[in-house]
Design a protein around this motif. Structure first.
Motif, PDB file in Angstrom:
ATOM      1  N   GLN A  41      28.634 -43.033  -9.144  1.00 44.55           N
ATOM      2  CA  GLN A  41      28.601 -43.873  -7.955  1.00 44.55           C
ATOM      3  C   GLN A  41      27.400 -43.444  -7.103  1.00 44.55           C
ATOM      4  O   GLN A  41      27.181 -42.255  -6.886  1.00 44.55           O
ATOM      5  CB  GLN A  41      29.904 -43.684  -7.188  1.00 44.55           C
ATOM      6  N   GLY A  42      26.603 -44.423  -6.679  1.00 45.77           N
ATOM      7  CA  GLY A  42      25.441 -44.132  -5.849  1.00 45.77           C
ATOM      8  C   GLY A  42      24.155 -43.924  -6.616  1.00 45.77           C
ATOM      9  O   GLY A  42      23.083 -43.864  -6.021  1.00 45.77           O
ATOM     10  N   SER A  91      28.173 -49.124  -7.578  1.00 43.54           N
ATOM     11  CA  SER A  91      29.197 -48.983  -6.535  1.00 43.54           C
ATOM     12  C   SER A  91      30.377 -48.134  -6.994  1.00 43.54           C
ATOM     13  O   SER A  91      31.290 -47.870  -6.221  1.00 43.54           O
ATOM     14  CB  SER A  91      29.691 -50.367  -6.102  1.00 43.54           C
TER      15      SER A  91
END
Length: 165
Positions: A41-42, A91
């Motif tokens: 994520q990220g 995400s």
């Protein structure tokens, strides 16, 4: 090999062999061992993935709590669609729950492919949007269930504490 493997993917159902051959030129296959973080994520959203075999867990980490498993990807399903949607970062995270075979395409190559083959690209984007919509509805229902379960447990705990006094 790509054309033979992806015929079973709902997103490619009814695509002609020539269309699949053209698409196949853009995809590469990877073997991913169990436990491998495919993306976090990220991280920059660089690839769209098609799961050929194995199982992948999708996890979302809210800023104020532990990571939640929001989806389990089975063979024939897609993930990492942030890349296909032009998002800068993923995400959620994807982790191989089993040894996997995964087809992937770079986001810029996917966009170019849709431009090169407008008819196939439009159909593929339409099917991708439908798959994303289905997954988001499933994820939303799971999150609502988890929130409701947490509220029920908290309410039950309060009643027990009040009753014990």
């Amino acid at each position: 090999m790509f054309a033979q493997d992806v015929k079973r993917f709902p997103i490619f159902h009814d695509f002609e062999a020539a269309q699949l051959d053209k698409l196949g030129a853009a995809f590469e296959i990877s073997r991913i061992p169990q436990g491998t973080v495919i993306f976090d994520q990220g991280e920059p959203a660089l690839f769209l993935y098609l799961l050929a075999s194995g199982k992948v867990i999708i996890r979302f980490k809210p800023y104020d709590g532990p990571a939640l498993t929001v989806a389990v990807i089975q063979p024939g399903e897609i993930f990492g669609w942030s890349a296909a949607l032009g998002k800068a970062m993923y995400s959620s995270a994807a982790v191989a729950a089993e040894d996997c075979a995964i087809y992937r395409v770079r986001s810029d190559r996917f966009a170019a492919l849709c431009d090169e083959c407008p008819e196939s690209g439009a159909e593929l984007l339409k099917r991708l949007a439908a798959a994303i919509n289905d997954r988001l509805q499933s994820i939303q229902a799971e999150i609502v269930n988890r929130i409701q379960s947490g509220i029920d447990q908290e309410t039950s705990g309060r009643r027990k504490r009040t009753h014990d006094r």
